[in-house]
Design a protein around this motif. Sequence first.
Motif, PDB file in Angstrom:
ATOM      1  N   THR A   1       0.850  -1.180   0.000  1.00 14.10           N
ATOM      2  CA  THR A   1       0.000   0.000   0.000  1.00 14.10           C
ATOM      3  C   THR A   1       0.891   1.236   0.000  1.00 14.10           C
ATOM      4  OG1 THR A   1      -1.668  -1.177   1.287  1.00 14.10           O
ATOM      5  CG2 THR A   1      -1.840   1.212   1.228  1.00 14.10           C
ATOM      6  N   LEU A   2       0.625   2.141  -0.895  1.00 15.48           N
ATOM      7  CA  LEU A   2       1.372   3.390  -0.975  1.00 15.48           C
ATOM      8  C   LEU A   2       0.377   4.540  -0.850  1.00 15.48           C
ATOM      9  CD1 LEU A   2       4.016   4.914  -1.518  1.00 15.48           C
ATOM     10  CD2 LEU A   2       3.488   4.770  -3.952  1.00 15.48           C
ATOM     11  N   THR A   3       0.644   5.423   0.090  1.00 18.81           N
ATOM     12  CA  THR A   3      -0.231   6.568   0.283  1.00 18.81           C
ATOM     13  C   THR A   3       0.587   7.855   0.198  1.00 18.81           C
ATOM     14  OG1 THR A   3       0.044   6.498   2.678  1.00 18.81           O
ATOM     15  CG2 THR A   3      -1.817   5.281   1.757  1.00 18.81           C
ATOM     16  N   ALA A   4      -0.064   8.928  -0.112  1.00 17.75           N
ATOM     17  CA  ALA A   4       0.594  10.236  -0.185  1.00 17.75           C
ATOM     18  C   ALA A   4      -0.390  11.315   0.236  1.00 17.75           C
ATOM     19  CB  ALA A   4       1.092  10.502  -1.599  1.00 17.75           C
ATOM     20  N   ASN A   5       0.134  12.335   0.867  1.00 17.49           N
ATOM     21  CA  ASN A   5      -0.663  13.485   1.275  1.00 17.49           C
ATOM     22  C   ASN A   5       0.091  14.755   0.898  1.00 17.49           C
ATOM     23  OD1 ASN A   5      -2.828  12.128   2.675  1.00 17.49           O
ATOM     24  ND2 ASN A   5      -1.323  11.609   4.238  1.00 17.49           N
ATOM     25  N   ALA A   6      -0.621  15.762   0.519  1.00 17.47           N
ATOM     26  CA  ALA A   6      -0.018  17.053   0.207  1.00 17.47           C
ATOM     27  C   ALA A   6      -0.975  18.157   0.627  1.00 17.47           C
ATOM     28  CB  ALA A   6       0.286  17.154  -1.283  1.00 17.47           C
ATOM     29  N   GLY A   7      -0.410  19.268   1.006  1.00 11.78           N
ATOM     30  CA  GLY A   7      -1.275  20.374   1.406  1.00 11.78           C
ATOM     31  C   GLY A   7      -0.469  21.600   1.773  1.00 11.78           C
ATOM     32  N   TRP A   8      -1.154  22.545   2.392  1.00 13.16           N
ATOM     33  CA  TRP A   8      -0.562  23.804   2.807  1.00 13.16           C
ATOM     34  C   TRP A   8      -0.869  24.003   4.279  1.00 13.16           C
ATOM     35  CZ3 TRP A   8       2.184  26.262  -0.969  1.00 13.16           C
ATOM     36  CH2 TRP A   8       1.927  25.885  -2.272  1.00 13.16           C
ATOM     37  N   ALA A   9       0.109  24.500   5.038  1.00 14.83           N
ATOM     38  CA  ALA A   9      -0.096  24.764   6.460  1.00 14.83           C
ATOM     39  C   ALA A   9       0.652  26.028   6.839  1.00 14.83           C
ATOM     40  CB  ALA A   9       0.391  23.598   7.299  1.00 14.83           C
ATOM     41  N   SER A  10       0.006  26.842   7.642  1.00 13.56           N
ATOM     42  CA  SER A  10       0.625  28.093   8.079  1.00 13.56           C
ATOM     43  C   SER A  10      -0.052  28.548   9.353  1.00 13.56           C
ATOM     44  CB  SER A  10       0.489  29.158   6.995  1.00 13.56           C
ATOM     45  OG  SER A  10       1.001  30.382   7.441  1.00 13.56           O
ATOM     46  N   GLU A  11       0.730  29.208  10.204  1.00 12.57           N
ATOM     47  CA  GLU A  11       0.154  29.763  11.433  1.00 12.57           C
ATOM     48  C   GLU A  11      -0.654  31.023  11.143  1.00 12.57           C
ATOM     49  OE1 GLU A  11       3.089  30.258  14.449  1.00 12.57           O
ATOM     50  OE2 GLU A  11       3.719  28.171  14.333  1.00 12.57           O
ATOM     51  N   ALA A  12      -0.240  31.740  10.100  1.00 10.27           N
ATOM     52  CA  ALA A  12      -0.939  32.978   9.742  1.00 10.27           C
ATOM     53  C   ALA A  12      -1.624  32.797   8.393  1.00 10.27           C
ATOM     54  CB  ALA A  12       0.035  34.137   9.670  1.00 10.27           C
ATOM     55  N   LEU A  13      -2.824  33.277   8.287  1.00 11.30           N
ATOM     56  CA  LEU A  13      -3.585  33.150   7.054  1.00 11.30           C
ATOM     57  C   LEU A  13      -2.898  33.857   5.894  1.00 11.30           C
ATOM     58  CD1 LEU A  13      -6.155  31.992   5.839  1.00 11.30           C
ATOM     59  CD2 LEU A  13      -7.311  34.121   6.418  1.00 11.30           C
ATOM     60  N   SER A  14      -2.211  34.929   6.169  1.00 14.17           N
ATOM     61  CA  SER A  14      -1.533  35.677   5.105  1.00 14.17           C
ATOM     62  C   SER A  14      -0.353  34.899   4.517  1.00 14.17           C
ATOM     63  CB  SER A  14      -1.046  37.028   5.640  1.00 14.17           C
ATOM     64  OG  SER A  14      -0.124  36.824   6.704  1.00 14.17           O
TER      65      SER A  14
ATOM     66  N   GLU B   1       2.227  30.946   0.645  1.00 13.91           N
ATOM     67  CA  GLU B   1       3.675  31.019   0.423  1.00 13.91           C
ATOM     68  C   GLU B   1       4.217  29.626   0.109  1.00 13.91           C
ATOM     69  OE1 GLU B   1       5.549  33.804   0.382  1.00 13.91           O
ATOM     70  OE2 GLU B   1       3.695  34.949   0.689  1.00 13.91           O
ATOM     71  N   TRP B   2       5.270  29.588  -0.689  1.00 14.45           N
ATOM     72  CA  TRP B   2       5.863  28.316  -1.107  1.00 14.45           C
ATOM     73  C   TRP B   2       6.394  27.526   0.088  1.00 14.45           C
ATOM     74  CZ3 TRP B   2       5.292  25.397  -5.067  1.00 14.45           C
ATOM     75  CH2 TRP B   2       6.208  24.389  -5.354  1.00 14.45           C
ATOM     76  N   ASP B   3       6.875  28.223   1.115  1.00 19.60           N
ATOM     77  CA  ASP B   3       7.410  27.552   2.305  1.00 19.60           C
ATOM     78  C   ASP B   3       6.318  26.931   3.171  1.00 19.60           C
ATOM     79  OD1 ASP B   3       9.968  28.253   1.573  1.00 19.60           O
ATOM     80  OD2 ASP B   3       9.960  30.116   2.747  1.00 19.60           O
ATOM     81  N   SER B   4       5.067  27.224   2.904  1.00 23.23           N
ATOM     82  CA  SER B   4       3.962  26.678   3.699  1.00 23.23           C
ATOM     83  C   SER B   4       3.507  25.303   3.222  1.00 23.23           C
ATOM     84  CB  SER B   4       2.773  27.639   3.661  1.00 23.23           C
ATOM     85  OG  SER B   4       3.121  28.869   4.239  1.00 23.23           O
TER      86      SER B   4
END
Length: 64
Positions: free
Chosen positions: A38-51, A55-58
């Motif tokens: 079984t191979l799974t993957a997740n991707a997304g964006w996370a940041s402490e501030a909505l602004s 950003e690419w680093d998020s």
Amino acid sequence: MPSTILARRPDLAQSTQRIRELVAHEKIAESAFYPSITLTANAGWASEALSDLLEWDSREFSLG
């Protein structure tokens, strides 16, 4: 005896169905001998501030 008459016999139909079931169970049992991968993957964006959310680093991702 014509095959159409044989096909209508309930005992032969039941036997044929039973053989199909046994073959299916045999294939299921045989597949248990092989490993399951079984191979799974997740991707997304996370940041402490909505602004900073877009950003690419998020970005974040994981494979497992």
